[in-house]
Scaffold this motif. Structure first.
Motif, mmCIF file in Angstrom:
data_model
loop_
_atom_site.group_PDB
_atom_site.id
_atom_site.type_symbol
_atom_site.label_atom_id
_atom_site.label_comp_id
_atom_site.label_asym_id
_atom_site.label_seq_id
_atom_site.Cartn_x
_atom_site.Cartn_y
_atom_site.Cartn_z
ATOM 1 N N SER A 113 47.670 36.597 38.213
ATOM 2 C CA SER A 113 46.697 37.621 38.596
ATOM 3 C C SER A 113 47.343 38.850 39.233
ATOM 4 C CB SER A 113 45.678 37.034 39.581
ATOM 5 O OG SER A 113 45.052 35.900 39.031
ATOM 6 N N GLN A 114 48.258 38.636 40.166
ATOM 7 C CA GLN A 114 48.822 39.750 40.936
ATOM 8 C C GLN A 114 49.966 40.469 40.236
ATOM 9 O OE1 GLN A 114 49.461 36.523 41.370
ATOM 10 N NE2 GLN A 114 50.996 36.126 42.954
ATOM 11 N N ASP A 118 47.209 42.208 36.633
ATOM 12 C CA ASP A 118 46.997 43.479 37.317
ATOM 13 C C ASP A 118 47.633 44.637 36.545
ATOM 14 O OD1 ASP A 118 48.166 45.623 39.294
ATOM 15 O OD2 ASP A 118 46.502 44.709 40.385
ATOM 16 N N HIS A 155 41.994 40.548 43.381
ATOM 17 C CA HIS A 155 42.219 41.277 42.129
ATOM 18 C C HIS A 155 40.932 41.490 41.352
ATOM 19 C CE1 HIS A 155 46.377 40.943 43.221
ATOM 20 N NE2 HIS A 155 46.576 41.917 42.362
ATOM 21 N N THR A 158 39.443 44.407 43.301
ATOM 22 C CA THR A 158 40.209 45.647 43.177
ATOM 23 C C THR A 158 40.161 46.209 41.757
ATOM 24 O OG1 THR A 158 41.697 44.938 44.931
ATOM 25 C CG2 THR A 158 42.494 46.690 43.484
ATOM 26 N N LEU A 159 40.361 45.340 40.778
ATOM 27 C CA LEU A 159 40.395 45.807 39.388
ATOM 28 C C LEU A 159 38.999 46.069 38.847
ATOM 29 C CD1 LEU A 159 43.160 43.396 38.070
ATOM 30 C CD2 LEU A 159 43.397 45.854 38.534
#
Length: 174
Positions: A113-114, A118, A155, A158-159
């Motif tokens: 994920s990070q 991302d 995430h 944020t995304l």
């Protein structure tokens, strides 16, 4: 809008390595269902694997570098490719292939994920594609700083909106 499914780094060495992905089996099951939906609707499936340098556990051709057999991917019908950076567009033909087949909607799933999730979501948005992050079909491992669930939630938050539209696997219709 034409769509594609992009599976990122669902590799033997990352999934079955010493550090287990958070809710890995659930994530894998969701991705398997998305592959089935994609095939039923003639949606192209792209699967990318991260390639490490010579001598690394995920060097090209090594057992850990292979995509998970449980995905049931088929090089005859799926587009399998390699990358050496977190962004699946960097140094690959992904953007050209998406453009050539007039794909706008890019459903993104996989690991981690990070890092690669991302980077790829952000790059897809910057390049004019419409990334859809499947919120329950990406994962990572716990880190010293944060548990995996916090990383995934962060995430998604944020995304989602700024770089990708969030969607759950059960809601994907392609």
């Amino acid at each position: 809008m034409p769509a594609a499914l992009l599976i990122i780094d669902m590799q033997v060495g990352l999934f079955h390595g010493p550090e287990k992905p958070h809710e890995g089996e659930r994530t894998l099951a969701n991705i398997q269902q998305l592959i089935k939906k994609a095939r039923l609707q003639n949606v192209v499936v792209f699967a990318v694997r991260h390639t490490g340098p010579e001598g690394s556990p995920i060097a090209a051709g090594s057992p850990f570098w292979q995509l998970l057999p449980e995905l049931g991917l088929d090089a005859e019908i799926d587009v399998l490719f390699n990358k050496s950076r977190p962004n699946a567009f960097h140094g690959t033909e992904l953007a050209q292939q998406l453009t050539a087949t007039q794909i706008d909607d890019l459903y993104i799933v996989g690991m981690k994920s990070q890092f690669c999730i991302d980077s790829t979501c952000r790059a897809a948005a910057d390049m004019g594609f419409k990334p859809l992050l499947v919120a329950d079909a990406h994962t990572c491992m716990d880190t010293a700083a944060l548990p995996a669930q916090a990383i995934i939630d962060h995430h998604n938050a944020t995304l989602g909106g700024a770089f990708a539209r969030l969607i759950n696997s059960a809601d994907v219709t392609f």
